[in-house]
Scaffold this active site. Structure first.
Site, mmCIF file in Angstrom:
data_model
loop_
_atom_site.group_PDB
_atom_site.id
_atom_site.type_symbol
_atom_site.label_atom_id
_atom_site.label_comp_id
_atom_site.label_asym_id
_atom_site.label_seq_id
_atom_site.Cartn_x
_atom_site.Cartn_y
_atom_site.Cartn_z
ATOM 1 N N ALA A 83 -3.064 -0.237 -2.371
ATOM 2 C CA ALA A 83 -2.930 -0.969 -3.624
ATOM 3 C C ALA A 83 -2.195 -0.045 -4.592
ATOM 4 O O ALA A 83 -2.122 1.172 -4.374
ATOM 5 C CB ALA A 83 -4.305 -1.324 -4.163
ATOM 6 N N GLY A 136 -5.157 -0.335 0.878
ATOM 7 C CA GLY A 136 -4.871 -1.767 0.933
ATOM 8 C C GLY A 136 -3.833 -2.121 1.988
ATOM 9 O O GLY A 136 -3.833 -3.245 2.510
ATOM 10 N N GLU A 149 -5.718 -2.391 5.064
ATOM 11 C CA GLU A 149 -6.560 -3.593 4.944
ATOM 12 C C GLU A 149 -5.731 -4.865 5.150
ATOM 13 O O GLU A 149 -6.198 -5.824 5.751
ATOM 14 C CB GLU A 149 -7.253 -3.600 3.576
ATOM 15 C CG GLU A 149 -8.200 -2.409 3.427
ATOM 16 C CD GLU A 149 -8.866 -2.375 2.063
ATOM 17 O OE1 GLU A 149 -8.240 -1.874 1.109
ATOM 18 O OE2 GLU A 149 -10.005 -2.857 1.944
ATOM 19 N N GLU A 172 -9.685 5.694 0.146
ATOM 20 C CA GLU A 172 -10.132 5.321 -1.199
ATOM 21 C C GLU A 172 -11.219 6.228 -1.775
ATOM 22 O O GLU A 172 -11.252 6.453 -2.986
ATOM 23 C CB GLU A 172 -10.611 3.862 -1.218
ATOM 24 C CG GLU A 172 -9.481 2.835 -1.229
ATOM 25 C CD GLU A 172 -9.083 2.350 0.170
ATOM 26 O OE1 GLU A 172 -9.332 3.083 1.149
ATOM 27 O OE2 GLU A 172 -8.523 1.254 0.261
HETATM 28 N N1 CO8 Z 1 0.316 3.257 -5.583
HETATM 29 C C1 CO8 Z 1 1.329 3.481 -6.441
HETATM 30 N N2 CO8 Z 1 2.403 4.263 -6.139
HETATM 31 C C2 CO8 Z 1 2.439 4.819 -4.917
HETATM 32 C C3 CO8 Z 1 1.412 4.620 -3.972
HETATM 33 C C4 CO8 Z 1 0.316 3.783 -4.340
HETATM 34 N N3 CO8 Z 1 -0.688 3.488 -3.491
HETATM 35 N N4 CO8 Z 1 1.718 5.322 -2.863
HETATM 36 C C5 CO8 Z 1 2.898 5.925 -3.100
HETATM 37 N N5 CO8 Z 1 3.342 5.627 -4.338
HETATM 38 C C6 CO8 Z 1 4.562 6.079 -4.989
HETATM 39 C C7 CO8 Z 1 4.459 7.541 -5.404
HETATM 40 O O1 CO8 Z 1 3.767 7.671 -6.627
HETATM 41 C C8 CO8 Z 1 5.906 7.930 -5.480
HETATM 42 O O2 CO8 Z 1 6.435 7.441 -6.690
HETATM 43 P P1 CO8 Z 1 7.266 8.457 -7.676
HETATM 44 O O3 CO8 Z 1 8.476 8.832 -6.853
HETATM 45 O O4 CO8 Z 1 7.572 7.594 -8.851
HETATM 46 O O5 CO8 Z 1 6.364 9.605 -7.922
HETATM 47 C C9 CO8 Z 1 6.545 7.139 -4.352
HETATM 48 O O6 CO8 Z 1 5.647 6.072 -4.063
HETATM 49 C C10 CO8 Z 1 6.742 7.937 -3.085
HETATM 50 O O7 CO8 Z 1 5.477 8.516 -2.739
HETATM 51 P P2 CO8 Z 1 5.280 10.099 -2.517
HETATM 52 O O8 CO8 Z 1 6.257 10.859 -3.294
HETATM 53 O O9 CO8 Z 1 3.825 10.384 -2.734
HETATM 54 O O10 CO8 Z 1 5.660 10.198 -0.971
HETATM 55 P P3 CO8 Z 1 5.098 11.253 0.097
HETATM 56 O O11 CO8 Z 1 5.921 11.037 1.327
HETATM 57 O O12 CO8 Z 1 5.017 12.614 -0.483
HETATM 58 O O13 CO8 Z 1 3.580 10.777 0.387
HETATM 59 C C11 CO8 Z 1 1.839 9.181 0.861
HETATM 60 C C12 CO8 Z 1 3.344 9.538 0.983
HETATM 61 C C13 CO8 Z 1 1.022 10.158 1.691
HETATM 62 C C14 CO8 Z 1 1.660 7.773 1.399
HETATM 63 C C15 CO8 Z 1 1.408 9.291 -0.635
HETATM 64 O O14 CO8 Z 1 2.325 8.542 -1.414
HETATM 65 C C16 CO8 Z 1 0.026 8.756 -0.902
HETATM 66 O O15 CO8 Z 1 -0.953 9.437 -0.635
HETATM 67 N N6 CO8 Z 1 -0.075 7.509 -1.441
HETATM 68 C C17 CO8 Z 1 -1.334 6.954 -1.837
HETATM 69 C C18 CO8 Z 1 -2.169 6.522 -0.633
HETATM 70 C C19 CO8 Z 1 -3.499 5.971 -1.078
HETATM 71 O O16 CO8 Z 1 -4.345 6.693 -1.573
HETATM 72 N N7 CO8 Z 1 -3.713 4.634 -0.899
HETATM 73 C C20 CO8 Z 1 -4.937 3.984 -1.300
HETATM 74 C C21 CO8 Z 1 -4.780 3.356 -2.647
HETATM 75 S S1 CO8 Z 1 -6.261 2.584 -3.261
HETATM 76 C C22 CO8 Z 1 -6.333 1.106 -2.435
HETATM 77 O O17 CO8 Z 1 -5.491 0.814 -1.633
HETATM 78 C C23 CO8 Z 1 -7.474 0.178 -2.730
HETATM 79 C C24 CO8 Z 1 -7.293 -1.187 -2.067
HETATM 80 C C25 CO8 Z 1 -8.352 -2.182 -2.479
HETATM 81 C C26 CO8 Z 1 -8.181 -2.728 -3.877
HETATM 82 C C27 CO8 Z 1 -7.302 -3.945 -3.957
HETATM 83 C C28 CO8 Z 1 -7.343 -4.612 -5.315
HETATM 84 C C29 CO8 Z 1 -6.205 -4.192 -6.221
#
Ligand code: CO8
Length: 258
Positions: A66, A109, A112, A132
Site C-alpha cells: 500500500a 498490499g 496481499e 507491515e
Molecule cells: N509506498 C509508497 N512509496 C513506495 C513504496 C510504498 N509501499 N514502496 C516504494 N516506494 C517508492 C519509494 O519511496 C521510492 O520513491 P522516491 O524515489 O520518491 O524516494 C520509489 O518507490 C523507489 O523505491 P526505493 O528507492 O525504496 O527502491 P529500492 O529498490 O531501494 O527498494 C523496496 C525497493 C525494498 C521495495 C522498498 O521500496 C520498500 O521497502 N518499499 C516498501 C515495502 C513495504 O514496506 N510495503 C508494505 C507497505 S504497508 C502495506 O502494504 C499495508 C497493506 C494493507 C493496508 C491497505 C489499506 C490502504
C-alpha cells in the site's frame, strides 16, 4: 473502456490484462490505483467476452505494498473511512479466474493483492513478504487470513511476525504461489495459462471458482452440498451439452459460454 492513470488495460481475445503502472512508486497501491483496478475488474467481470483476467506489474515490482506516504499521517478514523477494505473485497469477489503474474517485489498490499488472485505465477526473480509489523501496522487487505489459509499457520506466522522476505523458490515450496517460471517467460506463460482457461466454458469456470471459494468459508458438509448444487446446475447450460457431445464425437468443444 475509460482512460486510467495508474494502470493499463489490454485485451487479447478472451483474456484481459491489468498492468499496474505507477513506476515512480514501484506500483504502490494508492487510493487511485485501488479505485481504477477495482472498477476495471468489475467491468471485465461483467463482460461475457472476457474469460480470464491477468494482473501484472513491472519487471522490478508487482507492487511494493500500500502507499506508505499516502497513509503515513492518517488516523484510525480516517483509515476506516477510506473504503480500501470494502473496495479490495470487491476485487476478491470477481467471479472469473484471475491470475497474478508476479515479477520483482510483491510486498505488503502487493503480496496481499496476489493472494486475492486464484493463480499466482511467479518469475524466479519474485520476492514476497508482509513487512507491515516493521512499519507499526499489520497486513490489512487479507494477508493474515489468506496467507494462513495458503501455507498454514506456522509458516504464515514466521513470515508475518518477522516480516522477512520470501524468494520465489521458497514461495513455490510452501504453496504461496502456484508455479515459478523464468523471468523472461513470465508474461508469455501467464498469457498461455489465461488463454487456456478462457477457452473453457465460462459458466463452468464461475461455478468452479465459487465452489473453491466456499471451501475456504464453510464446513465440509455445506461445501459438498454447494458443489453438488453448482455441478448439477450446469446441466441446463448449452456448454455442458456441447462439452459432452464434443467428447463423444472426438472433437474440440465450441463453447458459447452460456
Ligand atoms: N509506498 C509508497 N512509496 C513506495 C513504496 C510504498 N509501499 N514502496 C516504494 N516506494 C517508492 C519509494 O519511496 C521510492 O520513491 P522516491 O524515489 O520518491 O524516494 C520509489 O518507490 C523507489 O523505491 P526505493 O528507492 O525504496 O527502491 P529500492 O529498490 O531501494 O527498494 C523496496 C525497493 C525494498 C521495495 C522498498 O521500496 C520498500 O521497502 N518499499 C516498501 C515495502 C513495504 O514496506 N510495503 C508494505 C507497505 S504497508 C502495506 O502494504 C499495508 C497493506 C494493507 C493496508 C491497505 C489499506 C490502504
Amino acid at each position: 473502456m475509460t482512460e486510467h492513470e495508474t494502470i493499463r488495460v489490454e485485451r487479447q481475445d478472451r483474456v484481459a490484462w491489468i498492468h499496474l503502472d505507477r513506476p515512480e512508486a514501484l506500483n504502490a497501491l494508492n487510493a487511485q490505483l485501488m479505485r481504477e483496478v477495482v472498477a476495471v475488474a468489475k467491468e471485465l467481470d461483467a463482460d461475457d467476452g472476457v474469460g480470464a483476467i491477468v494482473v501484472t506489474g513491472s519487471e522490478r515490482a508487482f507492487a511494493a505494498g500500500a502507499d506508505i506516504k499516502e497513509m503515513a499521517t492518517k488516523s484510525t478514523a480516517e483509515m476506516r473511512a477510506d473504503g480500501h477494505f470494502d473496495a479490495w473485497l470487491e476485487f476478491a469477489d470477481v467471479e472469473k479466474p484471475v491470475i497474478a503474474a508476479v515479477s520483482g517485489y510483491a510486498l505488503g498490499g502487493g503480496c496481499e493483492l496476489a493472494l486475492m488472485c486464484d493463480i499466482i505465477l511467479a518469475a524466479d526473480t519474485a520476492t514476497f513478504g508482509l513487512p507491515e509489523v516493521g512499519l507499526g501496522v499489520i497486513p490489512g487487505i487479507g494477508g493474515t487470513q489468506r496467507l494462513v489459509r495458503a501455507v498454514g499457520y506456522p509458516k504464515a506466522a514466521e513470515i508475518i511476525l518477522t516480516g522477512r522476505r520470501v524468494g520465489a523458490e521458497e514461495a513455490e515450496r510452501i504453496g504461496l504461489v502456484s508455479r515459478v517460471v523464468a523471468a523472461d517467460a513470465l508474461l508469455e506463460e501467464a498469457g498461455k495459462v489465461a488463454a487456456g482457461i478462457a477457452a473453457k466454458s465460462l459458466p463452468a469456470l464461475r461455478a468452479a471458482k465459487a465452489a473453491m471459494d466456499a471451501a475456504l468459508e464453510v464446513p465440509l458438509t455445506e461445501g459438498l452440498a454447494l458443489e453438488a448444487e453448482r455441478f448439477t446446475g450446469l446441466f441446463d447450460t448449452a456448454d455442458q451439452k456441447e462439452g459432452m457431445a464434443a467428447f463423444s464425437e472426438k472433437r474440440e468443444p465450441r463453447f458459447q459460454h452460456r
